[in-house]
Design a protein around this motif. Sequence first.
Motif, PDB file in Angstrom:
ATOM      1  N   GLU A   1       3.723   3.130  -4.921  1.00 46.28           N
ATOM      2  CA  GLU A   1       3.931   2.900  -3.497  1.00 46.28           C
ATOM      3  C   GLU A   1       5.146   3.691  -3.009  1.00 46.28           C
ATOM      4  O   GLU A   1       5.963   4.173  -3.802  1.00 46.28           O
ATOM      5  CB  GLU A   1       4.120   1.414  -3.215  1.00 46.28           C
ATOM      6  CG  GLU A   1       2.892   0.580  -3.524  1.00 46.28           C
ATOM      7  CD  GLU A   1       3.091  -0.888  -3.181  1.00 46.28           C
ATOM      8  OE1 GLU A   1       2.216  -1.694  -3.533  1.00 46.28           O
ATOM      9  OE2 GLU A   1       4.117  -1.219  -2.553  1.00 46.28           O
TER      10      GLU A   1
ATOM     11  N   LEU B   1      12.445  -5.522  -2.057  1.00 37.59           N
ATOM     12  CA  LEU B   1      12.743  -4.435  -2.994  1.00 37.59           C
ATOM     13  C   LEU B   1      14.235  -4.164  -3.167  1.00 37.59           C
ATOM     14  O   LEU B   1      14.667  -3.783  -4.240  1.00 37.59           O
ATOM     15  CB  LEU B   1      12.036  -3.156  -2.561  1.00 37.59           C
ATOM     16  CG  LEU B   1      10.534  -3.115  -2.803  1.00 37.59           C
ATOM     17  CD1 LEU B   1       9.948  -1.840  -2.219  1.00 37.59           C
ATOM     18  CD2 LEU B   1      10.205  -3.222  -4.278  1.00 37.59           C
TER      19      LEU B   1
ATOM     20  N   ALA C   1      14.465   1.700  -3.797  1.00 35.24           N
ATOM     21  CA  ALA C   1      13.598   1.001  -4.736  1.00 35.24           C
ATOM     22  C   ALA C   1      12.149   1.237  -4.357  1.00 35.24           C
ATOM     23  O   ALA C   1      11.834   1.601  -3.216  1.00 35.24           O
ATOM     24  CB  ALA C   1      13.905  -0.500  -4.744  1.00 35.24           C
ATOM     25  N   PHE C   2      11.250   0.996  -5.328  1.00 36.69           N
ATOM     26  CA  PHE C   2       9.824   1.161  -5.052  1.00 36.69           C
ATOM     27  C   PHE C   2       9.015   0.277  -5.981  1.00 36.69           C
ATOM     28  O   PHE C   2       9.439  -0.041  -7.094  1.00 36.69           O
ATOM     29  CB  PHE C   2       9.401   2.623  -5.234  1.00 36.69           C
ATOM     30  CG  PHE C   2       9.569   3.157  -6.632  1.00 36.69           C
ATOM     31  CD1 PHE C   2      10.752   3.763  -7.011  1.00 36.69           C
ATOM     32  CD2 PHE C   2       8.553   3.045  -7.577  1.00 36.69           C
ATOM     33  CE1 PHE C   2      10.927   4.251  -8.306  1.00 36.69           C
ATOM     34  CE2 PHE C   2       8.711   3.525  -8.869  1.00 36.69           C
ATOM     35  CZ  PHE C   2       9.903   4.122  -9.239  1.00 36.69           C
ATOM     36  N   ASN C   3       7.854  -0.107  -5.492  1.00 34.41           N
ATOM     37  CA  ASN C   3       6.806  -0.612  -6.360  1.00 34.41           C
ATOM     38  C   ASN C   3       6.078   0.608  -6.915  1.00 34.41           C
ATOM     39  O   ASN C   3       5.874   1.593  -6.201  1.00 34.41           O
ATOM     40  CB  ASN C   3       5.806  -1.465  -5.581  1.00 34.41           C
ATOM     41  CG  ASN C   3       6.356  -2.824  -5.203  1.00 34.41           C
ATOM     42  OD1 ASN C   3       6.902  -3.545  -6.030  1.00 34.41           O
ATOM     43  ND2 ASN C   3       6.220  -3.179  -3.928  1.00 34.41           N
TER      44      ASN C   3
ATOM     45  N   ARG D   1       8.197  -2.438 -10.660  1.00 35.98           N
ATOM     46  CA  ARG D   1       9.062  -1.907  -9.617  1.00 35.98           C
ATOM     47  C   ARG D   1      10.407  -1.530 -10.208  1.00 35.98           C
ATOM     48  O   ARG D   1      10.838  -2.089 -11.221  1.00 35.98           O
ATOM     49  CB  ARG D   1       9.241  -2.888  -8.460  1.00 35.98           C
ATOM     50  CG  ARG D   1       9.827  -4.228  -8.831  1.00 35.98           C
ATOM     51  CD  ARG D   1       9.870  -5.136  -7.606  1.00 35.98           C
ATOM     52  NE  ARG D   1       9.774  -6.530  -7.983  1.00 35.98           N
ATOM     53  CZ  ARG D   1      10.811  -7.367  -8.019  1.00 35.98           C
ATOM     54  NH1 ARG D   1      11.999  -6.955  -7.666  1.00 35.98           N
ATOM     55  NH2 ARG D   1      10.639  -8.618  -8.380  1.00 35.98           N
TER      56      ARG D   1
ATOM     57  N   PRO E   1       5.412  -6.743  -9.063  1.00 39.11           N
ATOM     58  CA  PRO E   1       5.554  -6.046  -7.781  1.00 39.11           C
ATOM     59  C   PRO E   1       6.077  -7.022  -6.732  1.00 39.11           C
ATOM     60  O   PRO E   1       5.996  -8.245  -6.910  1.00 39.11           O
ATOM     61  CB  PRO E   1       4.125  -5.594  -7.469  1.00 39.11           C
ATOM     62  CG  PRO E   1       3.257  -6.524  -8.248  1.00 39.11           C
ATOM     63  CD  PRO E   1       4.027  -6.911  -9.471  1.00 39.11           C
TER      64      PRO E   1
ATOM     65  N   ARG F   1       7.919  -5.350   0.376  1.00 35.54           N
ATOM     66  CA  ARG F   1       8.940  -4.345   0.661  1.00 35.54           C
ATOM     67  C   ARG F   1      10.280  -4.976   1.044  1.00 35.54           C
ATOM     68  O   ARG F   1      11.336  -4.460   0.687  1.00 35.54           O
ATOM     69  CB  ARG F   1       8.460  -3.406   1.771  1.00 35.54           C
ATOM     70  CG  ARG F   1       7.359  -2.462   1.326  1.00 35.54           C
ATOM     71  CD  ARG F   1       6.944  -1.521   2.434  1.00 35.54           C
ATOM     72  NE  ARG F   1       7.973  -0.525   2.705  1.00 35.54           N
ATOM     73  CZ  ARG F   1       8.082   0.623   2.043  1.00 35.54           C
ATOM     74  NH1 ARG F   1       7.252   0.910   1.065  1.00 35.54           N
ATOM     75  NH2 ARG F   1       9.029   1.489   2.351  1.00 35.54           N
TER      76      ARG F   1
ATOM     77  N   TYR G   1      15.713  -8.886  -9.399  1.00 35.43           N
ATOM     78  CA  TYR G   1      15.460  -8.063 -10.579  1.00 35.43           C
ATOM     79  C   TYR G   1      16.054  -8.738 -11.804  1.00 35.43           C
ATOM     80  O   TYR G   1      17.141  -9.325 -11.738  1.00 35.43           O
ATOM     81  CB  TYR G   1      16.087  -6.681 -10.409  1.00 35.43           C
ATOM     82  CG  TYR G   1      15.394  -5.829  -9.378  1.00 35.43           C
ATOM     83  CD1 TYR G   1      15.638  -6.014  -8.022  1.00 35.43           C
ATOM     84  CD2 TYR G   1      14.484  -4.843  -9.755  1.00 35.43           C
ATOM     85  CE1 TYR G   1      14.991  -5.240  -7.067  1.00 35.43           C
ATOM     86  CE2 TYR G   1      13.848  -4.061  -8.809  1.00 35.43           C
ATOM     87  CZ  TYR G   1      14.101  -4.268  -7.468  1.00 35.43           C
ATOM     88  OH  TYR G   1      13.467  -3.501  -6.527  1.00 35.43           O
TER      89      TYR G   1
END
Length: 123
Positions: free
Chosen positions: A52, A104, A47-49, A30, A98, A101, A110
């Motif tokens: 996705e 994220l 943000a994203f995986n 991600r 991952p 949601r 992170y």
Amino acid sequence: QAQLVDSGGGSVQAGGSLTVSCRVSGYYARMGWFRRYPGKEREGVAAFNVLEDASYSESAQGRFIISETSGARTVNLQMNNLRPEDTGTYYCAADPRPAPRWVLLKSEEYNNWGQGTQVTVSS
């Protein structure tokens, strides 16, 4: 562990557009873009995986687009209709796991960060 290099910041007038980029080496599941105002905590922007749909902050929704150029291993944040309150230091972030949601846009989730790039929007 992913290595990230941010670039593309600059100065623009309100209503203008700017794209910041993050070049990534290493594995990630991600990616996200965050920004920090002086004296404040980093906040999630987009943000994203991998593979996705992205999540956006309320402020970024409809104005910003996060995208991944897999061949170039680059993640871009296209920012349109910029406002003075978008001013700040923008950081990309990556993580090898991952996440749901709702996680994220949480900076504490992170563990790899770029060095940041400054965006200044004048009125």
